[in-house]
Write an enzyme that holds these catalytic residues in place. Structure first.
Site, PDB file in Angstrom:
ATOM      1  N   ASP A  98       0.857  -1.174   0.000  1.00 58.45           N
ATOM      2  CA  ASP A  98       0.000   0.000   0.000  1.00 58.45           C
ATOM      3  C   ASP A  98       0.898   1.230   0.000  1.00 58.45           C
ATOM      4  O   ASP A  98       1.635   1.460   0.956  1.00 58.45           O
ATOM      5  CB  ASP A  98      -0.864  -0.034   1.274  1.00 58.45           C
ATOM      6  CG  ASP A  98      -2.190   0.645   1.118  1.00 58.45           C
ATOM      7  OD1 ASP A  98      -2.222   1.726   0.520  1.00 58.45           O
ATOM      8  OD2 ASP A  98      -3.198   0.096   1.616  1.00 58.45           O
ATOM      9  N   ASP A 200      -2.861   4.712  -2.298  1.00 56.49           N
ATOM     10  CA  ASP A 200      -3.727   5.425  -1.380  1.00 56.49           C
ATOM     11  C   ASP A 200      -4.021   6.849  -1.888  1.00 56.49           C
ATOM     12  O   ASP A 200      -3.091   7.582  -2.226  1.00 56.49           O
ATOM     13  CB  ASP A 200      -3.003   5.498  -0.030  1.00 56.49           C
ATOM     14  CG  ASP A 200      -3.872   5.986   1.094  1.00 56.49           C
ATOM     15  OD1 ASP A 200      -4.757   5.242   1.517  1.00 56.49           O
ATOM     16  OD2 ASP A 200      -3.663   7.133   1.541  1.00 56.49           O
ATOM     17  N   GLU A 255      -6.749   4.003  -5.498  1.00 61.61           N
ATOM     18  CA  GLU A 255      -7.934   4.247  -4.694  1.00 61.61           C
ATOM     19  C   GLU A 255      -8.610   5.454  -5.332  1.00 61.61           C
ATOM     20  O   GLU A 255      -8.059   6.549  -5.358  1.00 61.61           O
ATOM     21  CB  GLU A 255      -7.566   4.551  -3.244  1.00 61.61           C
ATOM     22  CG  GLU A 255      -8.800   4.794  -2.406  1.00 61.61           C
ATOM     23  CD  GLU A 255      -8.513   5.293  -0.995  1.00 61.61           C
ATOM     24  OE1 GLU A 255      -9.370   5.082  -0.126  1.00 61.61           O
ATOM     25  OE2 GLU A 255      -7.458   5.904  -0.770  1.00 61.61           O
ATOM     26  N   HIS A 328     -11.131  -1.815   4.465  1.00 61.67           N
ATOM     27  CA  HIS A 328     -10.892  -1.411   5.854  1.00 61.67           C
ATOM     28  C   HIS A 328     -11.495  -0.047   6.190  1.00 61.67           C
ATOM     29  O   HIS A 328     -11.389   0.392   7.325  1.00 61.67           O
ATOM     30  CB  HIS A 328      -9.384  -1.382   6.094  1.00 61.67           C
ATOM     31  CG  HIS A 328      -8.693  -0.359   5.255  1.00 61.67           C
ATOM     32  ND1 HIS A 328      -8.636  -0.452   3.874  1.00 61.67           N
ATOM     33  CD2 HIS A 328      -8.095   0.809   5.571  1.00 61.67           C
ATOM     34  CE1 HIS A 328      -8.012   0.610   3.399  1.00 61.67           C
ATOM     35  NE2 HIS A 328      -7.670   1.381   4.392  1.00 61.67           N
ATOM     36  N   ASP A 329     -12.089   0.625   5.214  1.00 61.53           N
ATOM     37  CA  ASP A 329     -12.660   1.950   5.452  1.00 61.53           C
ATOM     38  C   ASP A 329     -14.185   1.956   5.534  1.00 61.53           C
ATOM     39  O   ASP A 329     -14.788   3.014   5.718  1.00 61.53           O
ATOM     40  CB  ASP A 329     -12.243   2.917   4.331  1.00 61.53           C
ATOM     41  CG  ASP A 329     -10.757   3.221   4.356  1.00 61.53           C
ATOM     42  OD1 ASP A 329     -10.162   3.179   5.449  1.00 61.53           O
ATOM     43  OD2 ASP A 329     -10.187   3.502   3.286  1.00 61.53           O
TER      44      ASP A 329
HETATM   45  C1  GLC Z   1      -7.272   6.015   2.373  1.00 60.63           C
HETATM   46  C2  GLC Z   1      -7.157   4.814   3.273  1.00 60.63           C
HETATM   47  C3  GLC Z   1      -7.633   5.194   4.636  1.00 60.63           C
HETATM   48  C4  GLC Z   1      -6.761   6.309   5.163  1.00 60.63           C
HETATM   49  C5  GLC Z   1      -6.702   7.474   4.191  1.00 60.63           C
HETATM   50  C6  GLC Z   1      -5.577   8.399   4.514  1.00 60.63           C
HETATM   51  O1  GLC Z   1      -8.579   6.394   2.191  1.00 60.63           O
HETATM   52  O2  GLC Z   1      -7.833   3.729   2.728  1.00 60.63           O
HETATM   53  O3  GLC Z   1      -7.639   4.106   5.523  1.00 60.63           O
HETATM   54  O4  GLC Z   1      -7.237   6.741   6.395  1.00 60.63           O
HETATM   55  O5  GLC Z   1      -6.500   7.059   2.869  1.00 60.63           O
HETATM   56  O6  GLC Z   1      -4.348   7.800   4.229  1.00 60.63           O
END
Ligand code: GLC
Ligand code: CA
Length: 556
Positions: A98, A200, A255, A328-329
């Protein structure tokens, strides 16, 4: 179009902190993952994506990196990592990391240096701005996790930008040195043999010149128009591809925050040579109106069908999507889109049939293969996620919602739902750890766990294994042309898919009522490839689907 390994392969996302604890400190770790590689291989997944494993003070559980080329001590050592990578490859699977490149931790050396003085060599690695006339933040930008996106630095009298927590300062990608540092870190891992990166919040890396105020719009619109898709973004992505990714047999998965069907092609169309695929937020946020918590809208099947269709059309033949129903979000997939009570197993399986027959790279989140559900946290002290805690604390200050209501909202959509430890068995701490875990275990582990399901041929786990084995053999699942049937039906989702001479029909009942569906075509009952019930009843021109029944039938 050529179907490369990462298009056909199934990605399994591991949240290392919650996966498996090998040394009894209550925190999952790399050796814990090594212990479960056989389990993952048997599940028939192909690509493991690890949420961040790098050094981090864990303000946002690793999404705040303090050293891009070191392993977080809680997770183990570089040797553990090398062993994990080697053993993953030995089993014919791939490993992706990641990459959190929009921001780092305020405890990263770069930021510590940058804070020292305005003329420090690292100052320009970050976004600094003088206060507004009234001494307040330079503009009205809000952090994704509440409050202003600017934090005041007393020593220099300037503000720095953090689109996430104040311990996650945004990196200044305009500075070529910053870009080169990130590329170096990527090469470090790729040279070890890592197979790619999930990137990310990558659409946020290029900031708008002069940091213009955000208009008075919903947060989603602000993300698209003000935070994401900045002026130099595609130039950076092309550079990253050219300088790094292209030199390896590796892929990049964005993402897709701030990406919509109209601009998606700019990111993933093959001929642009930027990113290999993206996962968007429309499905993941289809019950969320504008950012987490505040406004929710009930799940609606027709809306979801439209989202799938819109995105399919947006990238078809030109680009590629990953297809995720949770991570995970977000709260748990079966709790959001299925029925985690009476039809828990049936709906978990039915949802997976849908996910596995949508186009794109299939993306599974840990625990969904056993139907893990949302958790109820009874006290705010049980909540660990910084996003939920910030929401709660902001509420204490503004009193917009009562404490109880705020906790209820956190329980509904909060990120801890997906982060509770993996439920391996009905033993102490669900077999996750011998120590009290860092986050509460879902009390339903006594019924919902890997050990029980492993031995039950009808379990969700064995259903996943089976569907994944079939999917490996049938490219029509991954890439077939879609033909919707009864698109406006509010409770049934039915579609045909064709690839060359392969033709299937997918029949899904999204309700707890039995459904009858009149067809104008013959359905061969001897060609059922996947079914989450023992049989499917077909009478003359009608198909009868039981509550949450899902089937795939071969048509020719
Ligand atoms: C992305 C991740 C999340 C994180 C954010 C900031 O959305 O999936 O878990 O808090 O980025 O890095
Ligand atoms: Ca541990």
């Amino acid at each position: 179009m050529k179907l490369s390994w990462f298009k056909k392969g199934t990605i399994y996302q591991i949240y290392p902190r919650s996966f498996n604890d090998s040394n009894s400190d209550g925190i999952g770790d790399l050796r814990g993952i090594i212990e479960k590689l056989d389990y993952l291989q048997k599940l028939n997944v192909d690509i493991l994506w690890l949420s961040p494993i790098f050094s981090s003070p864990n303000d946002d559980n690793g999404y705040d990196i303090s050293n891009y080329c070191a392993i977080m001590p809680e997770f183990g050592t570089m040797q553990d990592f090398d062993e994990l990578l080697h053993k993953t490859h030995e089993r014919g699977m791939r490993l992706v990391l990641d990459l959190v490149a929009n921001h780092c931790s305020d405890e990263h050396e770069w930021f510590k240096e940058a804070k020292k003085s305005k003329d420090n060599a690292y100052r320009d690695y970050f976004h600094w701005s003088a206060p507004a006339k009234d001494g307040g933040p330079p503009n009205n930008w809000k952090s994704f996790f509440g409050g202003s996106a600017w934090e005041y630095d007393k020593d220099s009298g300037e503000y720095y930008l953090h689109l996430f927590t104040k311990k996650q300062p945004d990196l200044n990608w305009k500075n070529q040195k910053v870009r080169e540092e990130i590329y170096q870190a990527m090469r470090f891992w790729l040279d070890k043999g890592v197979d790619g990166f999930r990137m990310d919040v990558i659409p946020l890396i290029s900031k708008r010149e002069g940091y213009p105020d955000a208009p008075n719009e919903g947060f989603r619109k602000i993300i698209e128009d003000v935070y994401a898709n900045g002026p130099h973004l595609h130039e950076y992505l092309r550079e990253m591809n050219r300088e790094v990714i292209r030199h390896y047999d590796a892929f990049s998965l964005a993402e897709g925050v701030g990406i919509n069907p109209t601009n998606a092609g700019l990111y993933v169309d093959h001929d642009r040579r930027e990113l290999d695929m993206l996962y968007h937020f429309d499905i993941l946020e289809c019950t969320i109106v504008n950012g987490k918590f505040e406004e929710v809208s009930p799940f609606d099947l027709v809306t979801m069908k439209k989202i799938f269709k819109k995105w399919r059309d947006a990238v078809h033949e030109k680009g590629w999507l990953a297809n995720a129903m949770g991570n995970h979000d977000f709260s748990r997939m079966v709790s959001r889109f299925g029925n985690d009570k009476e039809y828990w197993a049936a709906s978990a399986k039915m949802l997976f049939i849908m996910q596995a027959t949508q186009n794109g790279t299939l993306n599974i989140y840990q625990g969904d293969e056993i139907g893990m559900t949302n958790i109820v946290l009874n006290e705010i002290s049980e909540v660990k996620d910084v996003q939920s805690l910030n929401f709660y604390n902001e509420n204490l200050a503004t009193q917009r919602f009562s404490k109880d209501l705020a906790l209820e909202m956190i329980n509904k959509e909060g990120r801890d739902n997906a982060r509770t430890p993996m439920q391996w068995s009905d033993e102490l701490n669900a077999g996750f750890s011998e120590h009290d875990p860092w986050l509460k275990i879902n009390p339903n582990y006594e019924n919902i766990n890997v050990a029980t399901q492993n031995n039950d041929p009808n379990s969700i786990l064995n259903f996943y294994r089976n569907v994944l084995a079939i999917r490996k053999k049938m490219e029509v699942f991954v890439y077939g042309d879609f033909e919707e049937v009864a698109f406006d039906h509010p409770e049934l989702y039915i579609y045909k898919k064709t690839l060359g001479s392969d033709k299937i029909i997918v029949l899904l009942n999204f309700s707890s009522n039995p459904q009858k569906f009149i067809t104008n075509f013959q359905l061969p009952t001897n060609a059922v490839i996947i079914n989450n019930y023992e049989d499917i009843v077909i009478t003359e021109d009608k198909i009868h689907l039981k509550p949450y029944q899902g089937c795939v039938v071969r048509l020719e």
